[in-house]
Design a protein around this motif. Structure first.
Motif, PDB file in Angstrom:
ATOM      1  N   SER A 410     -20.521 -26.201   1.472  1.00 30.63           N
ATOM      2  CA  SER A 410     -19.335 -26.640   0.726  1.00 30.63           C
ATOM      3  C   SER A 410     -19.388 -26.053  -0.673  1.00 30.63           C
ATOM      4  N   ILE A 411     -18.283 -26.162  -1.371  1.00 25.57           N
ATOM      5  CA  ILE A 411     -18.218 -25.736  -2.760  1.00 25.57           C
ATOM      6  C   ILE A 411     -18.003 -26.983  -3.604  1.00 25.57           C
ATOM      7  N   SER A 412     -18.898 -27.232  -4.557  1.00 23.70           N
ATOM      8  CA  SER A 412     -18.795 -28.412  -5.392  1.00 23.70           C
ATOM      9  C   SER A 412     -17.735 -28.214  -6.461  1.00 23.70           C
ATOM     10  N   ASP A 413     -16.924 -29.263  -6.655  1.00 27.64           N
ATOM     11  CA  ASP A 413     -15.914 -29.163  -7.712  1.00 27.64           C
ATOM     12  C   ASP A 413     -16.410 -29.766  -9.017  1.00 27.64           C
ATOM     13  N   LYS A 414     -17.674 -30.265  -8.997  1.00 22.76           N
ATOM     14  CA  LYS A 414     -18.222 -30.881 -10.207  1.00 22.76           C
ATOM     15  C   LYS A 414     -19.404 -30.102 -10.767  1.00 22.76           C
ATOM     16  N   GLY A 416     -21.513 -27.070 -11.910  1.00 20.01           N
ATOM     17  CA  GLY A 416     -21.189 -25.730 -12.367  1.00 20.01           C
ATOM     18  C   GLY A 416     -19.862 -25.697 -13.109  1.00 20.01           C
ATOM     19  N   GLU A 417     -19.431 -24.505 -13.482  1.00 18.40           N
ATOM     20  CA  GLU A 417     -18.169 -24.353 -14.195  1.00 18.40           C
ATOM     21  C   GLU A 417     -17.013 -24.294 -13.208  1.00 18.40           C
ATOM     22  N   LYS A 418     -15.799 -24.421 -13.756  1.00 19.18           N
ATOM     23  CA  LYS A 418     -14.625 -24.473 -12.890  1.00 19.18           C
ATOM     24  C   LYS A 418     -14.481 -23.207 -12.063  1.00 19.18           C
ATOM     25  N   ASP A 419     -14.688 -22.017 -12.715  1.00 20.83           N
ATOM     26  CA  ASP A 419     -14.551 -20.762 -11.989  1.00 20.83           C
ATOM     27  C   ASP A 419     -15.893 -20.239 -11.487  1.00 20.83           C
ATOM     28  N   ALA A 420     -16.961 -21.028 -11.654  1.00 21.34           N
ATOM     29  CA  ALA A 420     -18.272 -20.644 -11.128  1.00 21.34           C
ATOM     30  C   ALA A 420     -19.013 -21.887 -10.657  1.00 21.34           C
ATOM     31  N   PRO A 421     -18.478 -22.579  -9.641  1.00 20.06           N
ATOM     32  CA  PRO A 421     -19.129 -23.803  -9.150  1.00 20.06           C
ATOM     33  C   PRO A 421     -20.353 -23.479  -8.299  1.00 20.06           C
ATOM     34  N   LEU A 422     -21.097 -24.502  -7.983  1.00 20.20           N
ATOM     35  CA  LEU A 422     -22.260 -24.319  -7.127  1.00 20.20           C
ATOM     36  C   LEU A 422     -21.840 -24.372  -5.656  1.00 20.20           C
ATOM     37  N   ILE A 423     -22.524 -23.589  -4.866  1.00 17.10           N
ATOM     38  CA  ILE A 423     -22.385 -23.671  -3.407  1.00 17.10           C
ATOM     39  C   ILE A 423     -23.425 -24.684  -2.923  1.00 17.10           C
ATOM     40  N   GLU A 512     -19.465 -40.492  -1.041  1.00 20.05           N
ATOM     41  CA  GLU A 512     -20.588 -39.586  -1.208  1.00 20.05           C
ATOM     42  C   GLU A 512     -20.212 -38.142  -0.933  1.00 20.05           C
ATOM     43  N   TYR A 513     -19.017 -37.863  -0.395  1.00 19.41           N
ATOM     44  CA  TYR A 513     -18.604 -36.503  -0.072  1.00 19.41           C
ATOM     45  C   TYR A 513     -17.901 -35.890  -1.270  1.00 19.41           C
ATOM     46  N   PRO A 514     -18.178 -34.655  -1.566  1.00 23.18           N
ATOM     47  CA  PRO A 514     -17.445 -33.986  -2.636  1.00 23.18           C
ATOM     48  C   PRO A 514     -15.960 -34.040  -2.341  1.00 23.18           C
ATOM     49  N   PRO A 515     -15.113 -34.285  -3.373  1.00 20.76           N
ATOM     50  CA  PRO A 515     -13.687 -34.478  -3.122  1.00 20.76           C
ATOM     51  C   PRO A 515     -12.972 -33.265  -2.571  1.00 20.76           C
ATOM     52  N   ASP A 516     -13.583 -32.078  -2.567  1.00 21.34           N
ATOM     53  CA  ASP A 516     -12.873 -30.932  -2.018  1.00 21.34           C
ATOM     54  C   ASP A 516     -13.148 -30.744  -0.536  1.00 21.34           C
ATOM     55  N   LEU A 517     -13.873 -31.679   0.096  1.00 21.41           N
ATOM     56  CA  LEU A 517     -14.091 -31.620   1.538  1.00 21.41           C
ATOM     57  C   LEU A 517     -13.376 -32.772   2.221  1.00 21.41           C
ATOM     58  N   PRO A 518     -12.848 -32.581   3.433  1.00 18.61           N
ATOM     59  CA  PRO A 518     -12.245 -33.691   4.166  1.00 18.61           C
ATOM     60  C   PRO A 518     -13.321 -34.594   4.719  1.00 18.61           C
ATOM     61  N   PRO A 519     -13.033 -35.851   4.960  1.00 24.48           N
ATOM     62  CA  PRO A 519     -14.038 -36.750   5.553  1.00 24.48           C
ATOM     63  C   PRO A 519     -14.371 -36.297   6.959  1.00 24.48           C
ATOM     64  N   ASP A 520     -15.648 -36.463   7.350  1.00 21.96           N
ATOM     65  CA  ASP A 520     -16.020 -36.125   8.710  1.00 21.96           C
ATOM     66  C   ASP A 520     -16.757 -37.296   9.389  1.00 21.96           C
ATOM     67  N   SER A 521     -16.494 -38.473   8.911  1.00 23.33           N
ATOM     68  CA  SER A 521     -17.128 -39.643   9.512  1.00 23.33           C
ATOM     69  C   SER A 521     -16.124 -40.385  10.383  1.00 23.33           C
ATOM     70  N   GLN A 522     -16.608 -41.323  11.128  1.00 23.13           N
ATOM     71  CA  GLN A 522     -15.743 -42.062  12.041  1.00 23.13           C
ATOM     72  C   GLN A 522     -14.851 -43.053  11.313  1.00 23.13           C
ATOM     73  N   THR A 523     -15.252 -43.502  10.093  1.00 21.42           N
ATOM     74  CA  THR A 523     -14.464 -44.503   9.351  1.00 21.42           C
ATOM     75  C   THR A 523     -14.108 -43.966   7.993  1.00 21.42           C
ATOM     76  N   GLU A 524     -13.014 -44.382   7.447  1.00 24.47           N
ATOM     77  CA  GLU A 524     -12.542 -43.961   6.127  1.00 24.47           C
ATOM     78  C   GLU A 524     -13.389 -44.633   5.058  1.00 24.47           C
ATOM     79  N   GLN A 525     -13.678 -43.921   3.976  1.00 22.23           N
ATOM     80  CA  GLN A 525     -14.492 -44.466   2.897  1.00 22.23           C
ATOM     81  C   GLN A 525     -13.700 -45.503   2.101  1.00 22.23           C
ATOM     82  N   ASN A 526     -14.459 -46.375   1.356  1.00 23.02           N
ATOM     83  CA  ASN A 526     -13.892 -47.345   0.421  1.00 23.02           C
ATOM     84  C   ASN A 526     -12.973 -48.355   1.101  1.00 23.02           C
ATOM     85  N   GLY A 527     -13.060 -48.516   2.451  1.00 24.31           N
ATOM     86  CA  GLY A 527     -12.258 -49.503   3.130  1.00 24.31           C
ATOM     87  C   GLY A 527     -10.793 -49.168   3.216  1.00 24.31           C
ATOM     88  N   ARG A 528     -10.411 -47.895   2.934  1.00 26.11           N
ATOM     89  CA  ARG A 528      -9.006 -47.527   3.004  1.00 26.11           C
ATOM     90  C   ARG A 528      -8.543 -47.437   4.446  1.00 26.11           C
TER      91      ARG A 528
END
Length: 583
Positions: A410-414, A416-423, A512-528
């Motif tokens: 994944s690519i982290s949105d937090k 590193g820098e905006k145009d040079a994030p961490l993989i 716990e998932y970086p916000p730029d990735l879709p959830p891949d668990s069986q249940t939605e986080q935060n009780g939504r």
């Protein structure tokens, strides 16, 4: 030995006698030659008076060769010298004509014939000069030699024309030039010659064209006909009828290739026809048809690009390159394809490798476009990028201690820098449930820096420098601790709580998932509550909607592209927009 005076005087006397004898002989010879010259001169005058100019000039020329004395009337002598010059010129022309005739050199024969005719025209004025020219021409038989030659040549040329047509053999066509070089008078005049040759050439060339079109390939028909057109133009014969026949044939064949959608045949035919542009009219209908169809195929390639069928567009451009320079068009198509699908960078560089968890995008790490993915068999991450200067960079980093079967990228949105994030790479750990690796591509250095590698129970990013890690291997073990990311990597900062007292991210309502990735668990986080997500056939809302999935559905992310994810659900592929918070 002593020579006496008497002997000396005797020698002198003998020498004088010899000299006198020689002088007497010389005088006698001169007198004899003079007498002969006078006699020849008078005979020449006698023949001249009887209008036998050939004999008169012959005797005068002999007399004129005797130079021991000058004799006769200067005006008459000048006239006779003119006749001699005429005779010498005619004899020279005859010698040249005989040599050319013996070697069947049509052009040289015609040249001597024209010299003769020009000479004849210059001797048209009434008088001795004209009479002498006519008498001498008849005497030499020069005109008969030309007549015999041209009659034979005319018949042989006509026979050769018929033989070529009968045998369908057109290698020897020298008869065409021969017919043109035969003087008008042997056809009965200029108009008769023009009419007769026009009929003969048209019949010959039209029959020849029919034969060739029935048996020879397109390029041979075109090349042979163009050769004939060049020859006719060179010898001054108008052959518009032949050009019309060629255009009609080529138009029919090229139109057939267009109707049959045989691009290969169209291209080869167009190449062959463009080679003979020097004999074609500026408004050639065939050349215009070639240009129109070429433009239509270029437009077709552009439509392929618009519909994202880049490989078809490039293949078509490459085929058309034989007719036009499509280098720039191919480069533009390649750029559009790369912008649409940067993963091509990887597949072109490593055509034999199989990548998974491939991600791509634009405007990061100083790259116009980039793509990277995991190569399981070689335990590495491969990275490809097109930099701002249009150069390509390929980087690799080994992942020897990573469980590649479970690894996700994944690519982290937090971090590193905006145009040079961490993989980020997450995989199953050896001592902990998970291992986490942070990588930073440095294109200017042609290297990928490994910023950190850690095993833990959980990994939660707070901001660009602070990370919460549960039960890390080593410092932070059995703790819910805070770590700081600096130039050296992850540095332990402080304990937040012991594991028994810690509140997990799920309990605190944090994802716990970086916000730029879709959830891949069986249940939605935060009780939504789960909500529906539209699935498209491609990375954009302009593509067909192929279904919907619930936000709590288990999915696998294949790649991301400009805010869109390619996913797999129950073995089927589709594209969804980067997920937004559920309503």
């Amino acid at each position: 030995m002593i020579i006496s005076s008497y002997q000396k005087s005797l020698w002198v006397r003998n020498a004088l006698l010899v000299l006198c004898s020689i002088a007497v002989v010389a005088v006698l010879v001169k007198v004899g030659l003079g007498y002969k010259k006078v006699n020849l001169y008078k005979q020449a005058q006698a023949y001249y008076s009887s209008h036998d100019l050939i004999k008169a000039e012959e005797l005068f020329a002999k007399a004129d060769e005797i130079t021991v004395l000058s004799y006769g009337d200067e005006q008459w002598n000048s006239l006779m010298h003119g006749l001699t010059a005429t005779r010498q010129e005619l004899e020279s022309i005859q010698l040249q004509a005989r040599s050319a005739i013996s070697e069947n050199q049509d052009a040289q024969v015609l040249e001597t014939y024209e010299l003769y005719q020009n000479m004849r025209k210059s001797n048209k004025q009434p008088g001795e000069q004209t009479a002498f020219f006519e008498q001498l021409s008849s005497h030499l038989g020069i005109e008969k030699e030309w007549a015999d030659y041209y009659h034979r040549a005319l018949q042989a040329a006509k026979d050769q024309s018929k033989a070529n047509l009968a045998q369908h053999s057109y290698e020897n066509e020298t008869f065409i030039r021969t017919l043109v070089t035969i003087p008008d008078e042997y056809f009965g005049g200029a108009k008769q010659k023009q009419s007769e040759l026009a009929d003969l050439f048209q019949e010959y060339e039209k029959t020849k064209l029919r034969t060739l079109t029935a048996s020879a390939p397109f390029d041979e028909v075109v090349a042979r006909t163009a050769k004939s057109l060049r020859m006719y133009r060179e010898i001054g014969v108008k052959a518009d009828w032949l050009l019309t026949g060629l255009e009609r044939f080529a138009q029919s064949e090229i139109n057939l290739s267009i109707r049959q959608k045989d691009l290969s045949a169209f291209i080869s035919q167009s190449i062959a026809y463009r080679k003979i542009e020097d004999v074609l009219p500026r408004d050639s209908a065939v050349l215009a048809a070639i240009t129109r169809h070429l433009e239509s195929r270029v437009n077709q390639a552009e439509q392929y690009i618009q519909s994202r069928q880049f490989s078809k567009a490039i293949e078509l451009y490459q085929e058309l390159n034989a007719l036009m320079d499509t280098g720039a068009l191919i480069a533009t198509a390649e750029e559009s394809w790369l912008a649409h699908d940067p993963t091509r960078l990887l597949h072109e560089k490593y055509p034999d490798k199989k990548f998974r968890s491939v991600l791509s995008g634009t405007a990061r790490w100083g790259a116009q476009v980039y793509a990277f993915g995991l190569e399981e068999s070689e335990q590495r991450l491969s990275f490809a990028a097109k930099k701002e200067d249009d150069s390509l960079t390929y980087l690799e980093v080994g992942l020897e201690n990573v469980d590649m079967k479970s690894a996700k990228v994944s690519i982290s949105d937090k971090l590193g820098e905006k145009d040079a994030p961490l993989i980020m790479i997450e995989a199953d750990g050896k001592e902990r449930p998970f291992s986490y690796i942070g990588l930073l591509p440095a294109l200017s250095e042609n290297v990928i820096h490994k910023r950190f590698s850690i095993e833990a129970d959980e990994f939660s990013i707070v901001d660009s420098t602070h990370i919460l890690i549960k039960n890390a291997v080593g410092k932070g073990e059995q703790e819910f601790a805070s770590f700081i990311l600096d130039e050296t990597g992850l540095v332990y900062d402080q304990k937040i709580a012991d594991i028994e007292e810690a509140t997990t991210p799920e309990e605190s309502g944090e994802n716990e998932y970086p916000p730029d990735l879709p959830p891949d668990s069986q249940t939605e986080q935060n009780g939504r509550k789960p909500h529906q997500i539209t699935v498209y056939a491609g990375p954009g809302e302009e593509y067909e909607k192929i279904g919907q999935i619930s936000s709590d559905t288990s999915i696998q992310v294949v790649t991301d592209l400009n805010g869109w994810y390619q996913i797999q659900v129950n073995g089927k592929e589709g594209w969804i927009h980067a997920p937004q918070p559920a309503p």
